[in-house]
Design a protein around this motif. Structure first.
Motif, PDB file in Angstrom:
ATOM      1  N   ILE A 191     -69.559  34.739 -97.859  1.00 24.79           N
ATOM      2  CA  ILE A 191     -68.101  34.739 -97.994  1.00 24.79           C
ATOM      3  C   ILE A 191     -67.668  33.434 -98.640  1.00 24.79           C
ATOM      4  O   ILE A 191     -67.898  32.347 -98.095  1.00 24.79           O
ATOM      5  N   VAL A 192     -67.061  33.549 -99.803  1.00 20.23           N
ATOM      6  CA  VAL A 192     -66.695  32.391-100.607  1.00 20.23           C
ATOM      7  C   VAL A 192     -65.233  32.521-101.017  1.00 20.23           C
ATOM      8  O   VAL A 192     -64.801  33.589-101.474  1.00 20.23           O
ATOM      9  N   GLY A 193     -64.477  31.424-100.867  1.00 20.24           N
ATOM     10  CA  GLY A 193     -63.113  31.484-101.350  1.00 20.24           C
ATOM     11  C   GLY A 193     -62.173  30.507-100.688  1.00 20.24           C
ATOM     12  O   GLY A 193     -62.580  29.563-100.007  1.00 20.24           O
ATOM     13  N   SER A 194     -60.909  30.751-100.890  1.00 23.56           N
ATOM     14  CA  SER A 194     -59.836  29.961-100.290  1.00 23.56           C
ATOM     15  C   SER A 194     -59.729  30.282 -98.802  1.00 23.56           C
ATOM     16  O   SER A 194     -60.315  31.264 -98.331  1.00 23.56           O
ATOM     17  N   PRO A 195     -58.966  29.505 -98.039  1.00 25.81           N
ATOM     18  CA  PRO A 195     -58.827  29.797 -96.607  1.00 25.81           C
ATOM     19  C   PRO A 195     -58.355  31.222 -96.327  1.00 25.81           C
ATOM     20  O   PRO A 195     -58.896  31.888 -95.434  1.00 25.81           O
ATOM     21  N   ALA A 196     -57.381  31.710 -97.084  1.00 23.29           N
ATOM     22  CA  ALA A 196     -56.871  33.068 -96.837  1.00 23.29           C
ATOM     23  C   ALA A 196     -57.935  34.120 -97.108  1.00 23.29           C
ATOM     24  O   ALA A 196     -58.106  35.071 -96.333  1.00 23.29           O
ATOM     25  N   THR A 197     -58.676  33.951 -98.205  1.00 30.07           N
ATOM     26  CA  THR A 197     -59.744  34.895 -98.550  1.00 30.07           C
ATOM     27  C   THR A 197     -60.820  34.913 -97.491  1.00 30.07           C
ATOM     28  O   THR A 197     -61.257  35.974 -97.030  1.00 30.07           O
ATOM     29  N   VAL A 198     -61.266  33.724 -97.088  1.00 31.62           N
ATOM     30  CA  VAL A 198     -62.363  33.619 -96.118  1.00 31.62           C
ATOM     31  C   VAL A 198     -61.940  34.169 -94.756  1.00 31.62           C
ATOM     32  O   VAL A 198     -62.705  34.882 -94.099  1.00 31.62           O
ATOM     33  N   LYS A 199     -60.739  33.872 -94.336  1.00 31.09           N
ATOM     34  CA  LYS A 199     -60.252  34.376 -93.049  1.00 31.09           C
ATOM     35  C   LYS A 199     -60.269  35.901 -93.026  1.00 31.09           C
ATOM     36  O   LYS A 199     -60.762  36.523 -92.074  1.00 31.09           O
ATOM     37  N   GLN A 200     -59.775  36.517 -94.078  1.00 30.82           N
ATOM     38  CA  GLN A 200     -59.738  37.978 -94.133  1.00 30.82           C
ATOM     39  C   GLN A 200     -61.144  38.574 -94.153  1.00 30.82           C
ATOM     40  O   GLN A 200     -61.445  39.504 -93.398  1.00 30.82           O
ATOM     41  N   LYS A 201     -62.026  38.023 -94.993  1.00 34.52           N
ATOM     42  CA  LYS A 201     -63.369  38.583 -95.122  1.00 34.52           C
ATOM     43  C   LYS A 201     -64.198  38.352 -93.864  1.00 34.52           C
ATOM     44  O   LYS A 201     -65.009  39.206 -93.478  1.00 34.52           O
ATOM     45  N   LEU A 202     -64.002  37.204 -93.211  1.00 32.86           N
ATOM     46  CA  LEU A 202     -64.741  36.930 -91.990  1.00 32.86           C
ATOM     47  C   LEU A 202     -64.289  37.857 -90.864  1.00 32.86           C
ATOM     48  O   LEU A 202     -65.100  38.353 -90.077  1.00 32.86           O
ATOM     49  N   GLU A 203     -63.000  38.117 -90.779  1.00 30.30           N
ATOM     50  CA  GLU A 203     -62.490  39.079 -89.798  1.00 30.30           C
ATOM     51  C   GLU A 203     -63.073  40.471 -90.060  1.00 30.30           C
ATOM     52  O   GLU A 203     -63.470  41.179 -89.124  1.00 30.30           O
ATOM     53  N   GLU A 204     -63.146  40.871 -91.319  1.00 27.03           N
ATOM     54  CA  GLU A 204     -63.720  42.174 -91.670  1.00 27.03           C
ATOM     55  C   GLU A 204     -65.202  42.231 -91.305  1.00 27.03           C
ATOM     56  O   GLU A 204     -65.690  43.262 -90.808  1.00 27.03           O
ATOM     57  N   PHE A 205     -65.910  41.131 -91.529  1.00 27.93           N
ATOM     58  CA  PHE A 205     -67.334  41.062 -91.186  1.00 27.93           C
ATOM     59  C   PHE A 205     -67.532  41.231 -89.681  1.00 27.93           C
ATOM     60  O   PHE A 205     -68.417  41.974 -89.231  1.00 27.93           O
ATOM     61  N   ILE A 206     -66.711  40.556 -88.891  1.00 26.61           N
ATOM     62  CA  ILE A 206     -66.809  40.648 -87.432  1.00 26.61           C
ATOM     63  C   ILE A 206     -66.452  42.047 -86.953  1.00 26.61           C
ATOM     64  O   ILE A 206     -67.126  42.615 -86.080  1.00 26.61           O
ATOM     65  N   ASP A 207     -65.415  42.630 -87.528  1.00 27.29           N
ATOM     66  CA  ASP A 207     -65.035  43.993 -87.140  1.00 27.29           C
ATOM     67  C   ASP A 207     -66.151  44.988 -87.452  1.00 27.29           C
ATOM     68  O   ASP A 207     -66.401  45.919 -86.682  1.00 27.29           O
ATOM     69  N   LYS A 208     -66.822  44.802 -88.575  1.00 28.10           N
ATOM     70  CA  LYS A 208     -67.867  45.736 -89.000  1.00 28.10           C
ATOM     71  C   LYS A 208     -69.133  45.593 -88.163  1.00 28.10           C
ATOM     72  O   LYS A 208     -69.751  46.590 -87.769  1.00 28.10           O
ATOM     73  N   THR A 209     -69.527  44.352 -87.872  1.00 33.05           N
ATOM     74  CA  THR A 209     -70.776  44.120 -87.146  1.00 33.05           C
ATOM     75  C   THR A 209     -70.605  44.140 -85.636  1.00 33.05           C
ATOM     76  O   THR A 209     -71.585  44.263 -84.902  1.00 33.05           O
ATOM     77  N   LYS A 210     -69.348  43.991 -85.159  1.00 33.85           N
ATOM     78  CA  LYS A 210     -69.072  43.871 -83.720  1.00 33.85           C
ATOM     79  C   LYS A 210     -69.875  42.717 -83.117  1.00 33.85           C
ATOM     80  O   LYS A 210     -70.336  42.771 -81.975  1.00 33.85           O
ATOM     81  N   ALA A 211     -70.035  41.651 -83.891  1.00 37.77           N
ATOM     82  CA  ALA A 211     -70.808  40.492 -83.448  1.00 37.77           C
ATOM     83  C   ALA A 211     -70.175  39.847 -82.221  1.00 37.77           C
ATOM     84  O   ALA A 211     -68.948  39.783 -82.103  1.00 37.77           O
ATOM     85  N   ASP A 212     -71.014  39.375 -81.302  1.00 42.45           N
ATOM     86  CA  ASP A 212     -70.540  38.606 -80.152  1.00 42.45           C
ATOM     87  C   ASP A 212     -70.344  37.140 -80.515  1.00 42.45           C
ATOM     88  O   ASP A 212     -69.652  36.405 -79.807  1.00 42.45           O
ATOM     89  N   GLU A 213     -70.963  36.728 -81.608  1.00 41.45           N
ATOM     90  CA  GLU A 213     -70.872  35.348 -82.082  1.00 41.45           C
ATOM     91  C   GLU A 213     -71.316  35.352 -83.534  1.00 41.45           C
ATOM     92  O   GLU A 213     -72.120  36.184 -83.953  1.00 41.45           O
ATOM     93  N   VAL A 214     -70.777  34.433 -84.319  1.00 40.27           N
ATOM     94  CA  VAL A 214     -71.170  34.295 -85.720  1.00 40.27           C
ATOM     95  C   VAL A 214     -71.702  32.888 -85.931  1.00 40.27           C
ATOM     96  O   VAL A 214     -71.090  31.905 -85.491  1.00 40.27           O
ATOM     97  N   ILE A 215     -72.857  32.785 -86.595  1.00 41.09           N
ATOM     98  CA  ILE A 215     -73.418  31.478 -86.920  1.00 41.09           C
ATOM     99  C   ILE A 215     -73.334  31.291 -88.432  1.00 41.09           C
ATOM    100  O   ILE A 215     -73.755  32.148 -89.206  1.00 41.09           O
ATOM    101  N   VAL A 216     -72.737  30.178 -88.835  1.00 38.72           N
ATOM    102  CA  VAL A 216     -72.327  29.957 -90.218  1.00 38.72           C
ATOM    103  C   VAL A 216     -73.266  28.980 -90.915  1.00 38.72           C
ATOM    104  O   VAL A 216     -73.488  27.856 -90.442  1.00 38.72           O
TER     105      VAL A 216
END
Length: 338
Positions: free
Chosen positions: A291-316
């Motif tokens: 996920i690469v981009g501005s704060p708004a882009t990254v926030k949206q894509k990271l939320e989508e990633f979490i929703d899709k994977t149902k991750a309990d935690e994300v390591i960056v």
């Protein structure tokens, strides 16, 4: 499972995977100074854990002596969990890992994680140099895991015991980029961390396999999955995309079998790779798990990633050439946490 000061993004903790990059023209000493600076900042910003990974014969990665640098980072911080993401267990005598992490847990009680992988963390020639034999391989990983759990138990079986190590509560995680460790983590009732940041196509099948087959254990009552993601965020879209060319060049060097130090960003990546090489890099660094981009882009894509994977935690993981931009990337992410 969480450090005392951990904050949440979209309801889950964020953590840091540090590959201890050696940037072009620099050295391991500078890499370790940068890692300490990053760890101290992300601790203050509320990240949950700080993991380092075992790699060998890689001129751009300084964390080959993983337990040593874990101790260095833990000693320079106060509350954040510090651990291995991971130790490649087939490279080592199980007793040695038990003693090393028993020592770390004794020095920094309640802060040490032990993530385990079964890959060599390099090529076969390097694996032979580490092990002096290739007779012990990934197929013995389940047996090694049992040995390690026995060394940490209150009443270990056998004459050989780990001091320090015996009776210590050190969380063991299994790491994976395919289905093998997903199955084993489910069978053993252990937390599971999936390397979506370089194996994105297997992410959802592996997580489904882990959750569907999970058997509760003394270590864990229900499945807990942490998922790796590459994040490069900057104040502007253009700068983030420019910074991301360092990571693209790093994977390109691996495709060409010419691993190198982490290169500075370049203005036109298209001049560097062929269409086939571009497709190969983009398959590894796909747009969902990188996920690469501005704060708004990254926030949206990271939320989508979490929703899709149902991750309990994300390591960056953030492979960024300039330290100030690396710090800024995590600072922006921190600003998204509650």
């Amino acid at each position: 499972m969480n450090s005392p000061s951990a904050k949440k993004f979209h309801g889950i903790p964020l953590s840091v995977l540090d590959l201890a990059p050696i940037t072009e023209g620099s050295n391991a000493s500078e890499s370790f100074k940068n890692s300490v600076e990053l760890a101290q900042h992300v601790e203050q910003w509320g990240f949950n854990r700080y993991w380092l990974a075992e790699h060998h014969n890689m001129p751009g990665i300084a964390s080959s002596a993983t337990s040593v640098i874990i101790g260095h980072i833990a000693g320079a911080t106060k509350t954040i969990r510090v651990g291995a993401g991971g130790i490649m267990l087939p490279n080592h005598a199980t007793l040695v890992i038990a003693e090393q992490f028993g020592t770390l847990e004794s020095l920094y009680p309640g802060r040490i994680d032990l993530g385990l992988g079964r890959a060599p963390g390099s090529d076969q020639a390097t694996a032979f140099a580490l092990r002096r034999t290739l007779n012990r391989g990934a197929e013995e990983f389940p047996q090694q895991l049992e040995e390690l759990q026995n060394y940490f138990s209150e009443n270990p079986i056998g004459r050989v015991q780990a001091y320090p190590g015996r009776g210590l509560d050190i969380p063991i995680w299994l790491l994976g980029s395919s289905d093998f460790s997903a199955r084993l983590a489910a069978q053993k009732g252990l937390p599971f961390s999936f390397a979506s940041h370089f194996a994105p196509q297997y992410t959802l099948p592996a997580l489904r396999l882990y959750r569907d087959n999970f058997e509760p254990s003394d270590a864990l009552e229900k499945p807990y999955a942490m998922v790796g993601v590459n994040v490069i965020v900057a104040d502007t879209e253009d700068r983030a995309q420019w910074l991301a060319t360092s990571q693209q060049q790093q994977f390109l060097s691996l495709i060409r079998n010419t691993p190198s130090q982490l290169k500075p960003p370049i203005d036109d990546i298209e001049k560097v790779w062929s269409p086939f090489e571009r497709a190969s890099v983009e398959q590894t660094l796909d747009s969902e798990s990188t996920i690469v981009g501005s704060p708004a882009t990254v926030k949206q894509k990271l939320e989508e990633f979490i929703d899709k994977t149902k991750a309990d935690e994300v390591i960056v993981n953030s492979q960024i050439f300039y330290q100030k931009d690396r710090l800024r990337s995590y600072e922006i992410l921190a600003g998204m946490m509650n």
